[in-house]
Write an enzyme that holds these catalytic residues in place. Structure first.
Site, PDB file in Angstrom:
ATOM      1  N   GLY A 250       0.764  -1.241   0.000  1.00 30.38           N
ATOM      2  CA  GLY A 250       0.000   0.000   0.000  1.00 30.38           C
ATOM      3  C   GLY A 250       0.792   1.286   0.000  1.00 30.38           C
ATOM      4  O   GLY A 250       0.196   2.365   0.011  1.00 30.38           O
ATOM      5  N   ASP A 295      -7.233 -10.357  -9.650  1.00 27.91           N
ATOM      6  CA  ASP A 295      -6.060 -10.572 -10.490  1.00 27.91           C
ATOM      7  C   ASP A 295      -6.074  -9.537 -11.612  1.00 27.91           C
ATOM      8  O   ASP A 295      -7.031  -9.478 -12.396  1.00 27.91           O
ATOM      9  CB  ASP A 295      -6.102 -11.996 -11.050  1.00 27.91           C
ATOM     10  CG  ASP A 295      -4.859 -12.366 -11.841  1.00 27.91           C
ATOM     11  OD1 ASP A 295      -4.070 -11.465 -12.191  1.00 27.91           O
ATOM     12  OD2 ASP A 295      -4.671 -13.564 -12.126  1.00 27.91           O
ATOM     13  N   CYS A 367      10.738  -3.394  -9.415  1.00 27.80           N
ATOM     14  CA  CYS A 367      11.959  -3.221  -8.618  1.00 27.80           C
ATOM     15  C   CYS A 367      13.026  -4.183  -9.129  1.00 27.80           C
ATOM     16  O   CYS A 367      13.783  -4.765  -8.359  1.00 27.80           O
ATOM     17  CB  CYS A 367      11.689  -3.403  -7.124  1.00 27.80           C
ATOM     18  SG  CYS A 367      10.921  -4.975  -6.681  1.00 27.80           S
TER      19      CYS A 367
END
Length: 425
Positions: A250, A295, A367
């Site tokens: 979040g 999803d 990332c």
């Protein structure tokens, strides 16, 4: 319990049972600073330490005694990388054998650690001729990094061995960065602004969040500087409908709401357990979003048919840009994972694209530092999607890629992140 024994059990859980380092530590009866340092440090250097142990042991430790092997790695980590007096490190590690319930192994652990003191330089010199072991990286991953970043690979590999800084994001709805820096100074906490961000701060020394002024009241959150770049790059207009398509835990969703309190944000994630963290973060910061389990690759199960003006896809990836923060990635990730992840990333992009309004923008974030998950995925997506157009991403701290930009781990103190912005014609 003995901190070294607990650390050994955590290391064993990661190396032998596939547990994540954070999950294994969370289940320990004692998670003090020493236990955490020993566990993180040992996993960070695990490949090198394991090679050292193999040279120092007469024969491999039996499968039933892998906890003793893990304890040897913890001992070698102390002798190789910590400022603990060698005799104290050996004595305390040998003493931890009893806490593991295997007093017979005292002699073995003692012998291996004392042998390492006598032959440490010789053993290290022999092992470090292997570049992958020198950086404690899997050979396949080092090869990928060298291929993608031929002039930066060594700095990237070195960054993977460093302890990550603790970075904060100041909540713009509550205060500004300069006043909060003053609050930190009053509390005796040294910190500096992250120049590339509008709200980021890096602490000189990590601390418990309870020590941070106003943390419980939502003044500030823990978030890497690189992760903070996403909210600005998404370029959210007033009163926009926004989807964070892989929202847990979040951080980026909350940052978007702090910057754009008038936006209608949907926080989606496939993992119901991880959505608990999203709700907790929203509540602490006193911001609201529609939280959905679903999803991103299959929106027919959750989408209400209304288009989004902006979509943030922080896609599942190898995590190769955040290894210094999650060193167990080096242990768990396999070369075969990258192909599967790139396929999943493409499926998510294809699934989400029809949900974006005409003229809307999608920010693709990972990332990862691997081209196969980043610009290669985006190049393929744009090529097969006629109304998808790549837009320039301007970021002073980043390296330009064929599509998008890459922040490399350690540069400007940030983790490694890739960003690509796609507009719908």
């Amino acid at each position: 319990m003995n901190a070294r024994a607990i650390a050994a059990r955590v290391v064993q859980a990661v190396l032998d049972h596939g547990r994540s380092l954070d999950a294994a530590l969370a289940e320990t009866p004692k998670r003090d600073a020493l236990t955490q340092e020993l566990a993180y440090g040992t996993i960070r250097h695990a490949l090198l330490l394991d090679a050292m142990a193999a040279r120092l042991l007469d024969r491999p430790v039996k499968d039933a005694d892998r906890d003793i092997h893990a304890l040897i790695l913890v001992g070698l980590y102390q002798l190789s990388y910590q400022r603990i007096a060698p005799h104290a490190a050996v004595d305390e590690t040998v003493g931890a054998v009893r806490a593991l319930g295997k007093p017979w192994a005292r002699g073995l652990v003692n012998a291996v650690l004392r042998a390492s003191l006598r032959a440490r330089d010789t053993v290290r010199a022999a092992i470090e001729t292997d570049t992958a072991l020198r950086f404690s990286l899997p050979a396949w991953l080092l090869d990928r990094v060298r291929a993608d970043w031929p002039t930066h690979w060594e700095a990237i590999a070195q960054a993977s061995l460093q302890r990550p800084p603790m970075s904060l994001r100041v909540n713009a709805r509550e205060t500004a960065r300069e006043p909060y820096l003053a609050k930190l100074s009053e509390a005796g906490i040294a910190a500096t602004p992250i120049a590339e961000t509008g709200h980021g701060i890096t602490l000189a020394t990590p601390c418990a969040v309870a020590m941070l002024p106003g943390f419980a009241d939502g003044w500030v959150s823990v978030q890497d500087g690189g992760a903070q770049l996403a909210a600005a790059l998404l370029d959210v207009p007033a009163n926009a409908r926004v989807l964070d398509a892989a929202a847990a835990p979040g951080g980026k969703a909350c940052h978007l709401l702090e910057r754009h309190p008038d936006c209608a944000l949907v926080a989606l994630d496939v993992d119901a357990d991880r959505l608990v963290r999203v709700r907790e973060n929203l509540a602490r910061l006193r911001v609201s979003a529609l939280v959905l389990q679903g999803d991103a690759a299959h929106p027919d199960t959750w989408w209400d048919g209304r288009h989004f003006d902006r979509i943030l896809l922080d896609a599942p990836c190898s995590g190769s840009g955040v290894i210094r923060r999650h060193p167990d990635i080096k242990v768990h990730r396999r070369a075969s994972d990258i192909v599967a992840l790139a396929r999943q990333q493409g499926q998510m992009l294809d699934g989400l694209w029809p949900l974006l309004a005409r003229g809307g923008k999608l920010l693709y974030v990972t990332c990862s530092i691997l081209s196969e998950e980043n610009d290669a995925v985006m190049t393929a997506f744009v090529a097969r999607t006629p109304d998808a157009h790549a837009r320039e991403v301007v970021l002073a701290a980043a390296h330009a890629r064929p599509i998008g930009v890459q922040v490399l781990p350690g540069e400007s103190g940030m983790d490694g992140f890739y960003f690509a912005l796609i507009e719908k014609a």
